[in-house]
Write a protein that holds these residues in place. Structure first.
Motif, mmCIF file in Angstrom:
data_model
loop_
_atom_site.group_PDB
_atom_site.id
_atom_site.type_symbol
_atom_site.label_atom_id
_atom_site.label_comp_id
_atom_site.label_asym_id
_atom_site.label_seq_id
_atom_site.Cartn_x
_atom_site.Cartn_y
_atom_site.Cartn_z
ATOM 1 N N LYS A 1 -5.591 9.246 1.108
ATOM 2 C CA LYS A 1 -6.132 10.391 0.374
ATOM 3 C C LYS A 1 -7.192 9.931 -0.634
ATOM 4 O O LYS A 1 -8.252 10.553 -0.773
ATOM 5 C CB LYS A 1 -4.988 11.108 -0.354
ATOM 6 C CG LYS A 1 -5.379 12.338 -1.122
ATOM 7 C CD LYS A 1 -4.148 12.963 -1.770
ATOM 8 C CE LYS A 1 -4.520 14.076 -2.723
ATOM 9 N NZ LYS A 1 -3.322 14.625 -3.407
ATOM 10 N N VAL B 1 0.844 -1.204 0.000
ATOM 11 C CA VAL B 1 0.000 0.000 0.000
ATOM 12 C C VAL B 1 0.880 1.255 0.000
ATOM 13 O O VAL B 1 1.840 1.346 0.763
ATOM 14 C CB VAL B 1 -0.907 0.027 1.255
ATOM 15 C CG1 VAL B 1 -1.802 1.262 1.254
ATOM 16 C CG2 VAL B 1 -1.748 -1.242 1.353
ATOM 17 N N HIS B 2 0.552 2.208 -0.855
ATOM 18 C CA HIS B 2 1.120 3.563 -0.741
ATOM 19 C C HIS B 2 0.217 4.275 0.263
ATOM 20 O O HIS B 2 -0.855 4.780 -0.101
ATOM 21 C CB HIS B 2 1.099 4.260 -2.090
ATOM 22 C CG HIS B 2 1.800 5.601 -2.100
ATOM 23 N ND1 HIS B 2 1.476 6.623 -1.236
ATOM 24 C CD2 HIS B 2 2.831 6.071 -2.843
ATOM 25 C CE1 HIS B 2 2.244 7.678 -1.472
ATOM 26 N NE2 HIS B 2 3.088 7.358 -2.445
ATOM 27 N N VAL C 1 -3.107 9.373 -14.984
ATOM 28 C CA VAL C 1 -4.038 10.492 -15.130
ATOM 29 C C VAL C 1 -3.851 11.204 -16.472
ATOM 30 O O VAL C 1 -4.413 12.271 -16.696
ATOM 31 C CB VAL C 1 -3.899 11.506 -13.971
ATOM 32 C CG1 VAL C 1 -4.386 10.872 -12.667
ATOM 33 C CG2 VAL C 1 -2.473 12.015 -13.836
ATOM 34 N N GLY D 1 0.025 7.040 2.213
ATOM 35 C CA GLY D 1 -0.437 8.427 2.141
ATOM 36 C C GLY D 1 -1.435 8.637 1.024
ATOM 37 O O GLY D 1 -2.495 9.247 1.212
ATOM 38 N N LEU D 2 -1.094 8.102 -0.129
ATOM 39 C CA LEU D 2 -1.977 8.269 -1.284
ATOM 40 C C LEU D 2 -3.240 7.428 -1.147
ATOM 41 O O LEU D 2 -4.326 7.833 -1.588
ATOM 42 C CB LEU D 2 -1.205 7.906 -2.556
ATOM 43 C CG LEU D 2 -1.857 8.205 -3.895
ATOM 44 C CD1 LEU D 2 -2.329 9.645 -3.988
ATOM 45 C CD2 LEU D 2 -0.866 7.914 -5.022
ATOM 46 N N HIS E 1 -9.139 -0.897 5.009
ATOM 47 C CA HIS E 1 -8.436 -1.875 4.150
ATOM 48 C C HIS E 1 -7.159 -2.324 4.841
ATOM 49 O O HIS E 1 -6.517 -1.555 5.552
ATOM 50 C CB HIS E 1 -8.115 -1.251 2.791
ATOM 51 C CG HIS E 1 -7.803 -2.273 1.736
ATOM 52 N ND1 HIS E 1 -6.645 -3.028 1.745
ATOM 53 C CD2 HIS E 1 -8.514 -2.672 0.659
ATOM 54 C CE1 HIS E 1 -6.661 -3.850 0.709
ATOM 55 N NE2 HIS E 1 -7.776 -3.657 0.028
ATOM 56 N N LEU F 1 -13.013 1.531 -5.057
ATOM 57 C CA LEU F 1 -11.779 1.232 -4.316
ATOM 58 C C LEU F 1 -10.863 0.365 -5.168
ATOM 59 O O LEU F 1 -9.652 0.597 -5.243
ATOM 60 C CB LEU F 1 -12.141 0.537 -3.003
ATOM 61 C CG LEU F 1 -11.029 0.158 -2.040
ATOM 62 C CD1 LEU F 1 -11.554 0.081 -0.609
ATOM 63 C CD2 LEU F 1 -10.354 -1.160 -2.390
ATOM 64 N N LYS F 2 -11.436 -0.622 -5.826
ATOM 65 C CA LYS F 2 -10.632 -1.579 -6.583
ATOM 66 C C LYS F 2 -9.900 -0.945 -7.755
ATOM 67 O O LYS F 2 -8.865 -1.470 -8.183
ATOM 68 C CB LYS F 2 -11.515 -2.721 -7.095
ATOM 69 C CG LYS F 2 -11.852 -3.753 -6.032
ATOM 70 C CD LYS F 2 -12.781 -4.815 -6.593
ATOM 71 C CE LYS F 2 -12.875 -6.009 -5.658
ATOM 72 N NZ LYS F 2 -11.660 -6.838 -5.664
ATOM 73 N N ILE F 3 -10.437 0.142 -8.288
ATOM 74 C CA ILE F 3 -9.812 0.720 -9.481
ATOM 75 C C ILE F 3 -9.115 2.048 -9.220
ATOM 76 O O ILE F 3 -8.500 2.591 -10.116
ATOM 77 C CB ILE F 3 -10.837 0.884 -10.630
ATOM 78 C CG1 ILE F 3 -11.955 1.846 -10.253
ATOM 79 C CG2 ILE F 3 -11.405 -0.475 -11.021
ATOM 80 C CD1 ILE F 3 -12.908 2.154 -11.409
ATOM 81 N N ARG F 4 -9.210 2.571 -7.990
ATOM 82 C CA ARG F 4 -8.643 3.902 -7.734
ATOM 83 C C ARG F 4 -7.590 3.957 -6.647
ATOM 84 O O ARG F 4 -6.746 4.859 -6.640
ATOM 85 C CB ARG F 4 -9.773 4.874 -7.354
ATOM 86 C CG ARG F 4 -10.662 5.223 -8.501
ATOM 87 C CD ARG F 4 -11.883 6.015 -8.061
ATOM 88 N NE ARG F 4 -11.604 7.176 -7.244
ATOM 89 C CZ ARG F 4 -12.547 8.036 -6.831
ATOM 90 N NH1 ARG F 4 -13.808 7.836 -7.176
ATOM 91 N NH2 ARG F 4 -12.241 9.065 -6.084
ATOM 92 N N VAL F 5 -7.674 3.067 -5.681
ATOM 93 C CA VAL F 5 -6.832 3.211 -4.484
ATOM 94 C C VAL F 5 -5.519 2.434 -4.677
ATOM 95 O O VAL F 5 -5.552 1.265 -5.081
ATOM 96 C CB VAL F 5 -7.587 2.711 -3.232
ATOM 97 C CG1 VAL F 5 -6.721 2.897 -1.993
ATOM 98 C CG2 VAL F 5 -8.899 3.484 -3.081
ATOM 99 N N PRO F 6 -4.377 3.070 -4.424
ATOM 100 C CA PRO F 6 -3.076 2.438 -4.695
ATOM 101 C C PRO F 6 -2.736 1.329 -3.692
ATOM 102 O O PRO F 6 -2.017 1.539 -2.712
ATOM 103 C CB PRO F 6 -2.086 3.603 -4.636
ATOM 104 C CG PRO F 6 -2.732 4.609 -3.764
ATOM 105 C CD PRO F 6 -4.217 4.473 -3.988
ATOM 106 N N ILE F 7 -3.270 0.171 -3.993
ATOM 107 C CA ILE F 7 -3.050 -1.041 -3.206
ATOM 108 C C ILE F 7 -2.761 -2.161 -4.200
ATOM 109 O O ILE F 7 -3.399 -2.240 -5.256
ATOM 110 C CB ILE F 7 -4.297 -1.384 -2.360
ATOM 111 C CG1 ILE F 7 -4.602 -0.256 -1.375
ATOM 112 C CG2 ILE F 7 -4.107 -2.714 -1.629
ATOM 113 C CD1 ILE F 7 -5.911 -0.426 -0.602
ATOM 114 N N ILE G 1 -3.887 3.706 -12.863
ATOM 115 C CA ILE G 1 -4.374 4.981 -12.306
ATOM 116 C C ILE G 1 -3.614 6.166 -12.922
ATOM 117 O O ILE G 1 -3.524 7.235 -12.337
ATOM 118 C CB ILE G 1 -4.277 5.012 -10.748
ATOM 119 C CG1 ILE G 1 -2.853 4.726 -10.250
ATOM 120 C CG2 ILE G 1 -5.261 4.045 -10.144
ATOM 121 C CD1 ILE G 1 -2.705 4.979 -8.752
#
Lengths: 150, 83
Positions: A66, A59-60, A149, A62-63, A87, A122-128, A147
């Motif tokens: 956010k 997991v990142h 941009v 901080g990001l 998570h 969550l599955k497509i946006r959160v850096p995990i 992800i």
């Protein structure tokens, strides 16, 4: 647990190891809400035809916090719900929860919708990232959603 | 100038971090291209993943066109797979 929360009615966090499943109620209960919907994402013992024993979540932090906060903000702004999402970071064994989501609302439709939207996004946006570990201790990283941009 | 790129996810199988030399006043795209050159030699199977990866500075996901001003460390974010 590393958390972010808002007076707007949402709470999100990251936890080392499996997610506790007994802490969400206090964050979503509301005397005006007649529906509470929960979703637990649980590590299963197989994936894509291969046996699995555990998943190591990278997991990142901080990001990720956010991103979770942004996701919660969006959902609570568009649906009349209170929302809780946590998570896992690190190792989670088969049968243990890696994500817990709870949503409450006056009526059930919004609670269902908030929960579904939360896990889908969550599955497509959160850096995990998942490193799946087999019973023989071999491992593989699972592919996912970009992800980027641009 | 030198930029440290912290590896996350599947990039950890290659290195804990990458150090790339790029020109002054570079942008994120220059870091991507430097990594592309390195991975094409060391780990060509990662090139598709690199193309689908983002870069972040602290808690901000960057565009390839973003300039790197007073930046010495980035993170590389491969496609995500939480849940």
């Amino acid at each position: 647990m590393r958390i972010t929360q808002s007076e707007d009615g949402w709470f999100c966090g990251l936890v080392d190891g499996p997610c506790p499943t007994d802490q969400w109620l206090v964050h979503v209960e509301d005397p005006g809400h007649g529906a509470i919907n929960t979703f637990y994402g649980v590590v299963r013992n197989h994936n894509e035809g291969q046996a699995a024993a555990s998943v190591d979540y990278d997991v990142h932090e901080g990001l990720a916090l956010k991103s979770l906060a942004a996701l919660c903000t969006e959902i609570v702004a568009s649906l009349p719900v209170r929302l809780y999402v946590i998570h896992s970071c690190g190792m989670v064994a088969v049968g243990e929860a890696s994500v817990v989501i709870a949503a409450s609302s006056a009526h059930r439709a919004e609670a269902f919708e908030a929960t579904r939207r939360c896990i889908d996004q969550l599955k497509i946006r959160v850096p995990i990232w998942k490193r799946e570990i087999a019973p023989d201790q071999s491992d593989r990283w699972l592919d996912g959603h970009t992800i980027r941009v641009d | 100038m030198q930029i440290r790129v912290m590896a996350l996810g599947v990039f950890r199988t290659v290195a804990a971090e990458f150090v790339v030399d790029i020109r002054d006043n570079a942008c994120v795209r220059d870091v991507r291209e430097a990594l592309e050159s390195r991975l094409s030699v060391e780990s060509s199977g990662m090139l598709d993943t690199l193309a689908r990866s983002a870069f972040a500075q602290d808690d901000m996901v960057l565009k390839d066109s973003d300039p790197l001003i007073e930046v010495d460390c980035l993170s590389i974010l491969p496609p995500v797979a939480g849940g």
